[in-house]
Design a protein around this motif. Structure first.
Motif, PDB file in Angstrom:
ATOM      1  N   PRO A   1      -0.124  40.586  -8.187  1.00  0.00           N
ATOM      2  CA  PRO A   1      -0.999  41.362  -7.297  1.00  0.00           C
ATOM      3  C   PRO A   1      -0.324  42.618  -6.773  1.00  0.00           C
ATOM      4  N   VAL A   2      -1.157  43.571  -6.390  1.00  0.00           N
ATOM      5  CA  VAL A   2      -0.707  44.761  -5.672  1.00  0.00           C
ATOM      6  C   VAL A   2      -0.674  44.408  -4.187  1.00  0.00           C
ATOM      7  N   LEU A   3       0.444  44.695  -3.525  1.00  0.00           N
ATOM      8  CA  LEU A   3       0.599  44.362  -2.114  1.00  0.00           C
ATOM      9  C   LEU A   3       0.110  45.527  -1.263  1.00  0.00           C
ATOM     10  N   ALA A   4      -0.882  45.283  -0.440  1.00  0.00           N
ATOM     11  CA  ALA A   4      -1.410  46.296   0.476  1.00  0.00           C
ATOM     12  C   ALA A   4      -0.871  45.996   1.870  1.00  0.00           C
ATOM     13  N   VAL A   5      -0.123  46.920   2.431  1.00  0.00           N
ATOM     14  CA  VAL A   5       0.526  46.690   3.720  1.00  0.00           C
ATOM     15  C   VAL A   5       0.398  47.944   4.578  1.00  0.00           C
ATOM     16  N   HIS A   6       0.560  47.739   5.864  1.00  0.00           N
ATOM     17  CA  HIS A   6       0.670  48.847   6.815  1.00  0.00           C
ATOM     18  C   HIS A   6       2.123  48.919   7.229  1.00  0.00           C
ATOM     19  N   ALA A   7       2.727  50.099   7.164  1.00  0.00           N
ATOM     20  CA  ALA A   7       4.165  50.296   7.416  1.00  0.00           C
ATOM     21  C   ALA A   7       4.982  49.499   6.399  1.00  0.00           C
ATOM     22  N   PRO A   8       4.961  49.897   5.112  1.00  0.00           N
ATOM     23  CA  PRO A   8       5.653  49.122   4.077  1.00  0.00           C
ATOM     24  C   PRO A   8       7.155  49.031   4.281  1.00  0.00           C
ATOM     25  N   GLY A   9       7.766  50.059   4.875  1.00  0.00           N
ATOM     26  CA  GLY A   9       9.205  49.983   5.114  1.00  0.00           C
ATOM     27  C   GLY A   9       9.574  48.814   6.005  1.00  0.00           C
ATOM     28  N   PHE A  10       8.795  48.574   7.045  1.00  0.00           N
ATOM     29  CA  PHE A  10       9.053  47.477   7.973  1.00  0.00           C
ATOM     30  C   PHE A  10       8.791  46.127   7.309  1.00  0.00           C
ATOM     31  N   VAL A  11       7.629  45.980   6.668  1.00  0.00           N
ATOM     32  CA  VAL A  11       7.241  44.688   6.097  1.00  0.00           C
ATOM     33  C   VAL A  11       8.174  44.289   4.960  1.00  0.00           C
ATOM     34  N   LEU A  12       8.421  45.204   4.023  1.00  0.00           N
ATOM     35  CA  LEU A  12       9.235  44.864   2.852  1.00  0.00           C
ATOM     36  C   LEU A  12      10.694  44.651   3.206  1.00  0.00           C
ATOM     37  N   SER A  13      11.204  45.357   4.213  1.00  0.00           N
ATOM     38  CA  SER A  13      12.601  45.138   4.597  1.00  0.00           C
ATOM     39  C   SER A  13      12.801  43.716   5.127  1.00  0.00           C
ATOM     40  N   PHE A  14      11.850  43.189   5.894  1.00  0.00           N
ATOM     41  CA  PHE A  14      11.963  41.810   6.380  1.00  0.00           C
ATOM     42  C   PHE A  14      11.792  40.808   5.252  1.00  0.00           C
ATOM     43  N   LEU A  15      10.822  41.053   4.347  1.00  0.00           N
ATOM     44  CA  LEU A  15      10.637  40.126   3.232  1.00  0.00           C
ATOM     45  C   LEU A  15      11.851  40.112   2.311  1.00  0.00           C
ATOM     46  N   ASP A  16      12.423  41.282   2.029  1.00  0.00           N
ATOM     47  CA  ASP A  16      13.621  41.339   1.188  1.00  0.00           C
ATOM     48  C   ASP A  16      14.784  40.604   1.844  1.00  0.00           C
ATOM     49  N   ALA A  17      14.938  40.757   3.160  1.00  0.00           N
ATOM     50  CA  ALA A  17      16.031  40.078   3.871  1.00  0.00           C
ATOM     51  C   ALA A  17      15.852  38.565   3.832  1.00  0.00           C
ATOM     52  N   GLU A  18      14.623  38.095   4.012  1.00  0.00           N
ATOM     53  CA  GLU A  18      14.383  36.649   3.964  1.00  0.00           C
ATOM     54  C   GLU A  18      14.607  36.098   2.557  1.00  0.00           C
ATOM     55  N   LEU A  19      14.152  36.823   1.538  1.00  0.00           N
ATOM     56  CA  LEU A  19      14.373  36.370   0.163  1.00  0.00           C
ATOM     57  C   LEU A  19      15.847  36.363  -0.195  1.00  0.00           C
ATOM     58  N   GLU A  20      16.589  37.337   0.318  1.00  0.00           N
ATOM     59  CA  GLU A  20      18.027  37.385   0.049  1.00  0.00           C
ATOM     60  C   GLU A  20      18.744  36.197   0.676  1.00  0.00           C
ATOM     61  N   ARG A  21      18.290  35.742   1.846  1.00  0.00           N
ATOM     62  CA  ARG A  21      18.936  34.602   2.506  1.00  0.00           C
ATOM     63  C   ARG A  21      18.786  33.318   1.701  1.00  0.00           C
ATOM     64  N   VAL A  22      17.688  33.203   0.949  1.00  0.00           N
ATOM     65  CA  VAL A  22      17.461  31.982   0.163  1.00  0.00           C
ATOM     66  C   VAL A  22      17.865  32.175  -1.290  1.00  0.00           C
ATOM     67  N   GLY A  23      18.489  33.298  -1.631  1.00  0.00           N
ATOM     68  CA  GLY A  23      18.992  33.527  -2.977  1.00  0.00           C
ATOM     69  C   GLY A  23      17.953  33.947  -3.989  1.00  0.00           C
ATOM     70  N   LEU A  24      16.849  34.555  -3.541  1.00  0.00           N
ATOM     71  CA  LEU A  24      15.807  35.020  -4.455  1.00  0.00           C
ATOM     72  C   LEU A  24      15.851  36.539  -4.562  1.00  0.00           C
ATOM     73  N   PRO A  25      15.444  37.108  -5.711  1.00  0.00           N
ATOM     74  CA  PRO A  25      15.458  38.573  -5.875  1.00  0.00           C
ATOM     75  C   PRO A  25      14.404  39.221  -4.989  1.00  0.00           C
ATOM     76  N   PRO A  26      14.556  40.503  -4.689  1.00  0.00           N
ATOM     77  CA  PRO A  26      13.552  41.198  -3.879  1.00  0.00           C
ATOM     78  C   PRO A  26      12.239  41.353  -4.631  1.00  0.00           C
ATOM     79  N   LEU A  27      11.202  41.699  -3.900  1.00  0.00           N
ATOM     80  CA  LEU A  27       9.881  41.856  -4.493  1.00  0.00           C
ATOM     81  C   LEU A  27       9.856  43.033  -5.461  1.00  0.00           C
ATOM     82  N   SER A  28       9.075  42.878  -6.538  1.00  0.00           N
ATOM     83  CA  SER A  28       8.956  43.945  -7.540  1.00  0.00           C
ATOM     84  C   SER A  28       7.494  44.333  -7.765  1.00  0.00           C
ATOM     85  N   ASN A  29       6.616  43.971  -6.829  1.00  0.00           N
ATOM     86  CA  ASN A  29       5.192  44.305  -6.962  1.00  0.00           C
ATOM     87  C   ASN A  29       4.953  45.774  -6.662  1.00  0.00           C
ATOM     88  N   ASP A  30       3.803  46.272  -7.129  1.00  0.00           N
ATOM     89  CA  ASP A  30       3.350  47.593  -6.707  1.00  0.00           C
ATOM     90  C   ASP A  30       2.822  47.513  -5.281  1.00  0.00           C
TER      91      ASP A  30
END
Length: 300
Positions: A178-207
């Motif tokens: 899916p295409v991720l629709a967000v408001h303030a993508p810098g804020f949302v994706l930075s938190f999601l990337d940090a949480e995924l990194e803590r559990v050893g998963l790669p960052p998101l690669s969606n559009d």
């Protein structure tokens, strides 16, 4: 008097002369099979102008029908309208409290009516500041009741992000991605990337689609000429893109799902152009290459 259902022999003979059977008019590939041969045979046979006009009209109808059929049979694009609540503003020290997603499908320029809502509540494994607790109606009290002061939900009773990471991964990486629709993508994706990194998963690669950048060109030019500043808050974007005030007021009743529902409503009502960009170009992932300018020290 003709019997009901009887064919006109003259019309049938005319169709037969050009290699067509009237029973084949329901074929989905009439334009591909009969388009060029029909036009060529009609013009070469020297038929009347009325017959030529009917043939051209028929071919235009079949062409439009075939194109619309191909469009309707194509796989719809998936969109996820995301919204998160956090314990603070620093993705390295703060944690995500909740993630809500509205799953939507789009075929061409038309949004499909059905949509699914996903709600994830996480145990942040740390205290929730009082301001964030009152604003988001979330709290954290190990061993406490389900409902805390001010009606806040006790997140200490929820599963952690690590325990629900597989569900999150399946949601955002399912085929078609899916295409991720967000408001303030810098804020949302930075938190999601940090949480995924803590559990050893790669960052998101969606559009990504930034709903704050959905600006109708005509409205943008009008505001630019009048000197008005752009309001890119979620409420400002909703008003600008035509979300009805009553609908937006109802969305705010549930604070947990308010952000994702507002983003989904903006997508359905927007007249602006959606231009997805890869997650690699998200603001928090772009490293600035501009030289740093230091202020010269004054000598004593």
């Amino acid at each position: 008097m003709k019997k009901k259902g009887s064919r006109n022999p003259g019309a049938a003979a005319t169709w037969a002369n050009h290699g067509l059977e009237r029973t084949s008019c329901n074929s989905t590939c009439l334009h591909e099979l009969y388009g060029k041969p029909l036009i060529k045979s009609i013009y070469e046979s020297g038929t009347s102008r009325s017959m030529q006009g009917h043939a051209l009209k028929f071919m235009n109808i079949m062409k439009g029908y075939t194109m619309s059929l191909k469009l309707n049979l194509s796989r719809p694009a998936r969109y996820l309208a995301l919204g998160i609540h956090t314990t603070g503003l620093d993705p390295q020290t703060d944690r995500i409290c909740s993630l809500t997603a509205q799953e939507m499908s789009r075929r061409g320029r038309n949004w499909m009516a059905e949509s699914r809502e996903h709600i994830f509540l996480f145990n942040p494994q740390r205290d929730v500041p009082r301001g964030a607790s009152i604003a988001n109606r979330f709290g954290w009290q190990p061993g406490g009741p389900d409902t805390l002061e001010y009606g806040c939900k006790n997140l200490a009773l929820q599963l952690s992000f690590e325990q629900q990471a597989d569900l999150i991964k399946a949601l955002v990486q399912n085929d078609p991605r899916p295409v991720l629709a967000v408001h303030a993508p810098g804020f949302v994706l930075s938190f999601l990337d940090a949480e995924l990194e803590r559990v050893g998963l790669p960052p998101l690669s969606n559009d990504i689609v930034d709903v704050g950048a959905l600006v109708h060109p005509t409205a943008a030019n009008r505001r630019r000429r009048s000197g008005l500043t752009e309001d890119n808050s979620l409420k400002g974007v909703a008003q600008r893109e035509g979300v009805p005030p009553d609908e937006y007021r109802d969305i705010l009743q549930n604070r947990t799902t308010a952000t994702s529902r507002a983003v989904a409503s903006i997508l359905r009502n927007t007249r602006g152009e959606m231009a997805p960009f890869p997650a690699e170009k998200a603001p928090h992932r772009l490293k600035s290459t501009a030289p740093t300018l230091s202020r010269p020290r004054l000598s004593a």
